[in-house]
Design a protein around this motif. Structure first.
Motif, short mmCIF file in Angstrom:
data_model
loop_
_atom_site.label_atom_id
_atom_site.label_comp_id
_atom_site.label_asym_id
_atom_site.label_seq_id
_atom_site.Cartn_x
_atom_site.Cartn_y
_atom_site.Cartn_z
N VAL A 1 0.86 -1.18 0.00
CA VAL A 1 0.00 0.00 0.00
C VAL A 1 0.90 1.24 0.00
N ASP A 2 0.27 2.42 -0.03
CA ASP A 2 1.06 3.65 0.00
C ASP A 2 1.48 3.97 1.43
N GLU A 3 2.27 5.02 1.60
CA GLU A 3 2.80 5.36 2.91
C GLU A 3 1.69 5.67 3.91
N GLU A 4 0.67 6.37 3.45
CA GLU A 4 -0.45 6.68 4.34
C GLU A 4 -1.14 5.41 4.82
N GLY A 5 -1.27 4.44 3.91
CA GLY A 5 -1.89 3.18 4.28
C GLY A 5 -1.09 2.46 5.36
N VAL B 1 0.01 1.01 11.20
CA VAL B 1 0.81 1.21 12.42
C VAL B 1 -0.09 1.71 13.55
N ASP B 2 -0.94 2.67 13.25
CA ASP B 2 -1.86 3.20 14.26
C ASP B 2 -2.82 2.13 14.77
N ALA B 3 -3.12 1.14 13.92
CA ALA B 3 -4.05 0.08 14.31
C ALA B 3 -3.37 -1.03 15.09
N GLY B 4 -2.02 -1.03 15.13
CA GLY B 4 -1.34 -2.04 15.94
C GLY B 4 -0.20 -2.77 15.28
N ALA B 5 0.02 -2.57 13.98
CA ALA B 5 1.14 -3.24 13.31
C ALA B 5 2.46 -2.56 13.67
N ASP B 6 3.51 -3.37 13.89
CA ASP B 6 4.81 -2.76 14.17
C ASP B 6 5.92 -3.31 13.27
N LYS C 1 0.12 -7.10 -8.52
CA LYS C 1 1.47 -7.46 -8.11
C LYS C 1 2.45 -7.38 -9.29
N ARG C 2 1.93 -7.26 -10.48
CA ARG C 2 2.77 -7.14 -11.67
C ARG C 2 3.63 -5.88 -11.65
N ASP C 3 3.26 -4.91 -10.83
CA ASP C 3 3.99 -3.65 -10.73
C ASP C 3 5.26 -3.86 -9.90
N PHE C 4 6.36 -4.14 -10.56
CA PHE C 4 7.64 -4.46 -9.92
C PHE C 4 8.10 -3.32 -9.01
N ARG C 5 8.07 -2.10 -9.53
CA ARG C 5 8.60 -0.98 -8.76
C ARG C 5 7.78 -0.69 -7.52
N PHE C 6 6.45 -0.73 -7.63
CA PHE C 6 5.61 -0.43 -6.47
C PHE C 6 5.88 -1.42 -5.35
N ARG C 7 6.12 -2.68 -5.72
CA ARG C 7 6.44 -3.68 -4.70
C ARG C 7 7.84 -3.45 -4.13
N LEU C 8 8.79 -3.15 -5.00
CA LEU C 8 10.17 -2.95 -4.56
C LEU C 8 10.29 -1.81 -3.56
N GLU C 9 9.48 -0.78 -3.72
CA GLU C 9 9.56 0.40 -2.86
C GLU C 9 8.65 0.32 -1.63
N ALA C 10 7.94 -0.80 -1.48
CA ALA C 10 6.99 -0.93 -0.36
C ALA C 10 7.69 -0.84 0.99
N LEU C 11 8.85 -1.45 1.12
CA LEU C 11 9.52 -1.48 2.42
C LEU C 11 9.95 -0.09 2.87
N GLU C 12 10.42 0.73 1.93
CA GLU C 12 10.82 2.07 2.34
C GLU C 12 9.60 2.92 2.70
N ARG C 13 8.46 2.68 2.04
CA ARG C 13 7.24 3.38 2.44
C ARG C 13 6.84 2.96 3.85
N GLY C 14 6.97 1.67 4.14
CA GLY C 14 6.66 1.19 5.48
C GLY C 14 7.59 1.77 6.53
#
Length: 366
Positions: free
Chosen positions: A161-165, A170-175, A198-211
């Motif tokens: 998801v995006d950074e806001e998501g 996180v606010d709901a309890g994920a850490d 999931k076919r979007d390679f870049r969106f998946r690759l950048e997910a961790l930095e958004r998190g």
């Protein structure tokens, strides 16, 4: 600059050529280095390093003891939905697979969480298939709010998801956040993901930095070994991990080494990854990234997990199930077949028998 820019700067064919061209002298230099460089990582992942595996294993063991002692964190997954709109050819949840689709109600989520909590575990990983129109962000937030009442640490392994998501989760309890890139080979990635978001390679690759920007305390990553050349995948996994640790030093970084397992569907891995290959990748990870956690999942056999325990492992799943609601009901269609079916009690006794301390909560011994 994000990791996508780093990834673009690395020629995968050249990386594989360098790995295959490394010499025993290069490996010796890597083993003698005070801190491993990228060139040292290349050498440790090379065919030339195979004769040095015993020495790599000893050094990895010593490094792990210095950084983590003899403590192993235990956790388990909780699958709450297997609906999926992707067609990943290697996954049992593939939208084309004729499996029973199910999503837990919020009451069932709580029932499942309460049952798992009775085992003594305090760390849990929430998983869904990738169907945001079914397992909606709102549904996941409500599930997190319920599960976090039972566990001190709740991770998520869901659709990116995006950074806001992520901030909302996180606010709901994920850490913590787990995202497997599956493969860092972009051309192969397209073939393996013929349809779905999931076919979007870049969106998946950048997910961790958004998190990480959304304040996830833990970040976990890995490639699915067997999809491409394992040595090259291990290199890109380590580079991704190193970039995360450097860019977000406050984050607790974890690596995983998932290997292809049988699942619903007929896909067979293009590259066989042996036990020896896993050991080489694991010890190379430990020597290159001494502060990173390393997980070996129940995809692997009990005997293998026991044998490699001293080589860098810091986290183990226990009492694992990969189908929805399977901690309290008869197991249905799973994402993949489990190979180590030991319960939490069995894992606890086994770890203590090997001289390790099972950790259940915030790195405090049970």
């Amino acid at each position: 600059m994000g990791f996508f820019d780093v990834w673009k700067s690395l020629d995968p064919d050249e990386i594989l050529r360098r790995i295959n061209a490394a010499t025993e002298r290069d490996v010796r230099a890597a083993l003698d280095a005070h801190r491993c460089s990228t060139d040292d990582l290349v050498a440790l992942l090379s065919p030339a390093a195979v004769p040095f595996l015993e020495e790599m294993a000893q050094k990895a063991h010593e490094s792990t003891l210095r950084q983590f002692g003899r403590q192993i964190l235990l956790f388990t997954p909780i699958y709450i939905s297997n609906h999926c709109i992707n067609q990943c050819v290697y996954c049992g949840f593939n939208a084309k697979n004729k499996i029973h689709r199910r999503q837990l109600s919020l009451e069932e989520v709580e029932f499942e969480a309460a049952a798992i909590a009775k085992t003594g575990l305090k760390h849990i990983l929430l998983l869904t298939g990738e169907a945001p129109n079914v397992a909606t962000p709102g549904y996941i937030e409500e599930s997190l709010s319920i599960i976090s009442r039972y566990f001190t640490s709740v991770g998520i392994e869901i659709y990116p998801v995006d950074e806001e998501g992520y901030a909302r989760f996180v606010d709901a309890g994920a850490d913590s956040l787990t995202v497997y890139q599956e493969t860092y080979n972009a051309d192969l990635y397209k073939t393996l993901h013929p349809a779905g978001p999931k076919r979007d390679f870049r969106f998946r690759l950048e997910a961790l930095e958004r998190g990480a920007r959304a304040r996830m305390r833990g970040i976990n990553l890995g490639g699915l070994l067997g999809l491409d050349h394992w040595r090259r995948e291990a290199f890109f996994t380590a580079m991704h991990a190193d970039w995360i640790m450097t860019t977000f030093p406050e984050v607790e970084l974890g690596l995983s080494l998932p290997r292809m397992r049988p699942h619903a569907g007929c896909y067979e891995p293009a590259h066989i990854v042996s036990d020896t290959d896993i050991v080489q990748a694991m010890t190379a990870f430990r020597l290159f990234l001494p502060r990173a956690g390393i997980t070996l999942s129940t995809r692997e056999s009990a005997a293998f997990r026991d044998n490699v325990l001293p080589l860098g492992i810091t986290r183990l799943s226990a009492g694992s199930c990969t189908s929805v609601g399977s901690h309290t009901e008869e197991e249905g269609s799973g994402q993949f077949d489990i190979n180590d079916e030991r319960s939490v009690v069995d894992m606890d006794a086994n770890l203590r028998g090997h001289g390790y301390q099972p950790v259940y909560q915030d790195w405090r011994m049970a």
